[in-house]
Each structure stands twice: as C-alpha cells, then as structure tokens.
Scaffold this active site. Structure first.
Site, PDB file in Angstrom:
ATOM      1  N   TYR A  74      -4.238 -10.189  15.446  1.00 61.66           N
ATOM      2  CA  TYR A  74      -3.919 -11.605  15.313  1.00 61.66           C
ATOM      3  C   TYR A  74      -3.582 -12.241  16.657  1.00 61.66           C
ATOM      4  O   TYR A  74      -3.723 -13.448  16.821  1.00 61.66           O
ATOM      5  CB  TYR A  74      -2.769 -11.802  14.326  1.00 61.66           C
ATOM      6  CG  TYR A  74      -3.131 -11.359  12.935  1.00 61.66           C
ATOM      7  CD1 TYR A  74      -4.018 -12.097  12.159  1.00 61.66           C
ATOM      8  CD2 TYR A  74      -2.614 -10.185  12.394  1.00 61.66           C
ATOM      9  CE1 TYR A  74      -4.381 -11.680  10.881  1.00 61.66           C
ATOM     10  CE2 TYR A  74      -2.966  -9.764  11.125  1.00 61.66           C
ATOM     11  CZ  TYR A  74      -3.848 -10.517  10.380  1.00 61.66           C
ATOM     12  OH  TYR A  74      -4.215 -10.091   9.124  1.00 61.66           O
ATOM     13  N   LYS A 133       0.835  -1.200   0.000  1.00 64.78           N
ATOM     14  CA  LYS A 133       0.000   0.000   0.000  1.00 64.78           C
ATOM     15  C   LYS A 133       0.870   1.250   0.000  1.00 64.78           C
ATOM     16  O   LYS A 133       1.868   1.323   0.714  1.00 64.78           O
ATOM     17  CB  LYS A 133      -0.921  -0.009   1.219  1.00 64.78           C
ATOM     18  CG  LYS A 133      -2.019  -1.073   1.142  1.00 64.78           C
ATOM     19  CD  LYS A 133      -2.946  -0.988   2.333  1.00 64.78           C
ATOM     20  CE  LYS A 133      -4.088  -1.989   2.221  1.00 64.78           C
ATOM     21  NZ  LYS A 133      -5.008  -1.924   3.364  1.00 64.78           N
ATOM     22  N   ARG A 140      -3.493 -14.864   4.186  1.00 65.10           N
ATOM     23  CA  ARG A 140      -2.679 -13.844   4.864  1.00 65.10           C
ATOM     24  C   ARG A 140      -2.921 -13.904   6.368  1.00 65.10           C
ATOM     25  O   ARG A 140      -1.982 -13.847   7.176  1.00 65.10           O
ATOM     26  CB  ARG A 140      -3.040 -12.467   4.305  1.00 65.10           C
ATOM     27  CG  ARG A 140      -2.290 -11.280   4.914  1.00 65.10           C
ATOM     28  CD  ARG A 140      -2.630 -10.045   4.082  1.00 65.10           C
ATOM     29  NE  ARG A 140      -2.296  -8.787   4.730  1.00 65.10           N
ATOM     30  CZ  ARG A 140      -1.089  -8.221   4.679  1.00 65.10           C
ATOM     31  NH1 ARG A 140      -0.103  -8.818   4.041  1.00 65.10           N
ATOM     32  NH2 ARG A 140      -0.867  -7.071   5.268  1.00 65.10           N
TER      33      ARG A 140
END
Length: 271
Positions: A249, A146, A217
């Site tokens: 996560y 990005k 991912r």
C-alpha cells in the site's frame, strides 16, 4: 498459434544475428532475453516465450538436431506485482451519495459500506460478524480473520450511527436468523449476495469501475497511509502476518504522490 509465432520470432532473431540453432549457447539465450525485455513486453509474455523455446529445444534434442539446451538454465522473469486497486475519496463519497434512501435495504447498504470502509475488514469477516462482537461503547469490533485469529478493529462515529440504525430497524429478523446481515428477503446475506449489493451500488452511482469488498479494504489502507498512519498500525488493523504484505500500500501512496507531482509542479509543464 502463439507457440508457432514464438518459434518464428526466435528464428528471425537467429537470422538477424547470424546465429545458428545448432551452435546457439546460453549467453546467446541471455542476449535474446534482453532483446525481449527491450520490446517492453509484459513479464508474463516473456515467460511464455522462454517456456516455448525450452519445449522447442527439448524436441530438438530428442530428434538429435542439437546437443545443448541453452534455455534450460535461463531464469524466468519474476512475476509482475500488481498494485491493489483502490477508490479515491471522491469515489467513496459518490457511492454514499448514490444510495437510494427510498430502498427497503437502504439502511443495510449504508451500514455495509460504512463498516467496510471504516474498518478494512474482509468480505468473509463482514459476513460472519455477529452482533455480540460489536462494542458500541468503545466503537470496536472483534474479528476472526484468516486462521481463526482474533483481532480488534475500531470503527468511526459514522459507521456506529449507521450500524445502530440498521440493527434497530431489522432487529427482529437479525435475532431470528442470528445473522447480522440480511438479504432483500430478510434472510442471511451470503458472500455472493454481498457482491451483488456492491455491484448495484456502483450501477446507481454511475461510476465506471468493478467494486468488490477488497477494493474497499485497499481504499481503507491506502487512505490511512496517505494521511500519515503508521504502517505497523495499519498492518495490525488489516490482520496481516507480514509487514511486507502491508507495504504494497505504500507503493500506491508513492505512485499517487509521483503522479500528483508530475501533474501539478510548474516545472513539469511544457514551456
């Protein structure tokens, strides 16, 4: 329909509490919010009900039925943070095992799956990856994420082997199109095409989930953290600007740990 139901539910509350709509105050609205929370409603549902009552009181003020707006300053509940979905290791293995070795695009499918799981790169980063950005000696790829920010991501021996085999087999077409990934017609693969490839993998594996590149991912990050990886290293690998983005996560890891504890500790079993 839900608007009218929300209004009716509110009037039922007023009646049960002996309250009148003309004298209903901010603290009463706070109490009503607590009642909604006690029903274990989704936060999005609670937000909708509060929004309905704000509109309702705007209308009541306009027609002169009430003077005060008790819901105007009432805060909306924070949006629920959905934990990223990920695959367990046995589900990842099932995908690899289900790949059709007789398929024309078997080498491509295997290389895609290996690289997505080995690196955690985004779908857009995979599709735009060029052959010259892969260093097979050091087993790293140069990724532009990005904001066109560059980062270096390592990949494992298994991904290396699959990539080498795929590139050697389709080298002529890869060089002709200057595109690493090819579709069934041996033309450049698109993001939409990648999604179709992953969908077909799931169908052939007979697993019951909706596979998308981001799920691999998420699996990459979750499995690293579950196996003791440093969270800042994972942040760097994923290309996250903020550590807070990576920390979601750890919530998955904690939830998985909690479920494992509840399911396996003898003290949690009924006596």
């Amino acid at each position: 329909m839900s608007y009218q139901n929300d209004i009716d539910e509110f009037h039922a509350f007023l009646e049960s509490e002996g309250l009148k709509i003309e004298t209903f105050k901010y603290m009463d609205a706070r109490n009503y919010l607590s009642v909604l929370y006690d029903k274990s409603l989704k936060r999005s549902t609670v937000s909708r009900k509060i929004s309905t009552l704000r509109s309702y009181y705007h209308f009541l003020i306009e027609i002169g039925a009430v003077e005060n707006h008790p819901f105007l300053s009432l805060p909306f509940p924070r949006k629920e943070k959905k934990l990223p979905t990920f695959l367990y290791e046995n589900e990842i293995n099932a995908l690899f095992e289900s790949l059709d070795q007789s398929s024309k695009m078997y080498l491509r499918d295997k290389a895609i799956l290996e690289l997505l799981y080995a690196t955690g790169i985004r779908a857009s980063e995979l599709i735009t990856l060029k052959r010259e950005r892969i260093d097979f000696n050091y087993q790293i790829i140069k990724v532009y994420g990005k904001g066109s920010k560059e980062r270096i991501v390592p990949f494992n021996e298994s991904a290396k082997s699959s990539l080498v085999e795929y590139i050697e087999h389709f080298k002529k077409h890869i060089d002709h199109h200057d595109s690493l990934w090819l579709n069934y017609r041996l033309e450049p693969l698109t993001i939409r095409g990648l999604r179709h490839v992953l969908d077909m993998m799931v169908k052939k594996s007979a697993e019951n989930f909706d596979l998308h590149p981001h799920m691999l991912r998420h699996s990459f990050a979750t499995h690293l953290l579950n196996n003791g990886a440093d969270i800042r290293a994972v942040q760097e690998l994923l290309g996250h600007e903020s550590l807070q983005t990576t920390q979601k996560y750890t919530h998955i890891s904690k939830e998985q740990l909690r479920k494992t504890y509840l399911n396996t500790h003898p003290g949690n079993q009924k006596r």
